[in-house]
Write an enzyme that holds these catalytic residues in place. Structure first.
Site, PDB file in Angstrom:
ATOM      1  N   SER A 145       0.855  -1.083   0.060  1.00 51.96           N
ATOM      2  CA  SER A 145      -0.149  -0.010  -0.001  1.00 51.96           C
ATOM      3  C   SER A 145       0.964   1.061   0.006  1.00 51.96           C
ATOM      4  O   SER A 145       2.044   1.405   0.404  1.00 51.96           O
ATOM      5  CB  SER A 145      -0.866  -0.183   1.259  1.00 51.96           C
ATOM      6  N   TYR A 158      -1.553  -0.092  10.441  1.00 51.70           N
ATOM      7  CA  TYR A 158      -1.827  -0.419   9.091  1.00 51.70           C
ATOM      8  C   TYR A 158      -0.633  -0.256   8.234  1.00 51.70           C
ATOM      9  O   TYR A 158      -0.125  -1.228   7.657  1.00 51.70           O
ATOM     10  CB  TYR A 158      -2.945   0.058   8.581  1.00 51.70           C
TER      11      TYR A 158
END
Length: 249
Positions: A145, A158
């Site tokens: 990501s 995250y």
């Protein structure tokens, strides 16, 4: 005629294939002639997708799998090998995103992200490494990501989990590249997926405002990036790709 002919005849495993990016990647691979094993916990969803792929003339196998379980992943390897033979393409796509204030977020949320995004990815990688490193060319694609590099409020854990994915991908090239395995790390920005569905409150509002201003990629658009990447000649490794909407910066 398929768009990416080099995918024809290959055997691919896609984790997190029940929806979103994973489902789109599986469909793209199958449409270009690959045999695709769909791995996810939601057996009904991946069976429905496998049925659709077969109805469209492709080859697909639904394998209900929990990547946080050694036994489940080992069973998946056995099932895929029995149906399709050696796997030469693995896409680690399964992931969990749970934003939360660092001082108040439940530890269980952090553990879930680490168990899935990091340990689960490593478990799948380890289980399929004997296939990937057998004679012949192979691909390992890890979906990380942009959060591995950029910082966002309430996404600390995250982002850390995705930074680990990016680091693992970089390191694995030295280990697996000499054995004929290309390792590609893909860092998407805003992409349509179910990761957004369960995010509420201020975090949900932040995402909605961001998407409204920056735009969002369709899952199929990111899947096309993945299919293009793994269909290059074996000597070409597109090792690191950041894929964003043009208006996201």
């Amino acid at each position: 005629m398929s768009q990416y002919e080099n995918l024809a005849g290959r055997t691919a495993v896609v984790t997190g294939a029940a929806s979103g990016i994973g489902a789109a990647i599986a469909k793209a691979f199958a449409a270009n002639g690959a045999k695709v094993a769909l791995l996810a916990r939601r057996a009904d969803r991946i069976q429905e997708l496998a049925d659709k792929i077969r109805a469209d003339g492709g080859q697909a196998l639904a394998v209900a799998t929990d990547i946080t379980s050694d036994a489940s992943v080992d069973a998946a390897v056995t099932a895929v090998n029995a149906a399709f033979g050696r796997v030469d393409l693995v896409v680690n796509n399964a992931g969990v995103m749970i934003p939360g204030d660092i001082g108040n977020a439940p530890f269980a949320d952090w553990q879930k992200m680490l168990d899935t995004n990091v340990t689960g990815l490593l478990r799948v990688l380890r289980a399929f490494t004997p296939d990937l490193t057998a004679d012949g060319h192979a691909d390992l694609v890890n979906i990380s990501s942009i959060a591995a590099h950029l910082t966002f409020p309430e996404y600390t854990v995250y982002g850390a989990s995705k930074a680990a994915v990016t680091f693992v991908s970089n390191s694995l090239r030295a280990e697996l590249g000499p054995k004929g395995v290309r390792v590609t790390n893909i860092e998407p920005g805003l992409v349509e997926s179910e990761l957004r569905d369960d995010i509420t409150g201020e975090s949900g509002a932040f995402l909605d405002e961001w998407i409204a201003s920056a735009g969002i990629l369709a899952a199929e658009e990111l899947a096309d990036v993945v299919a293009y990447t793994v269909s290059r000649p074996a000597r070409v490794n597109l090792r690191q790709i950041i894929a964003l909407p043009t208006t996201q910066y």
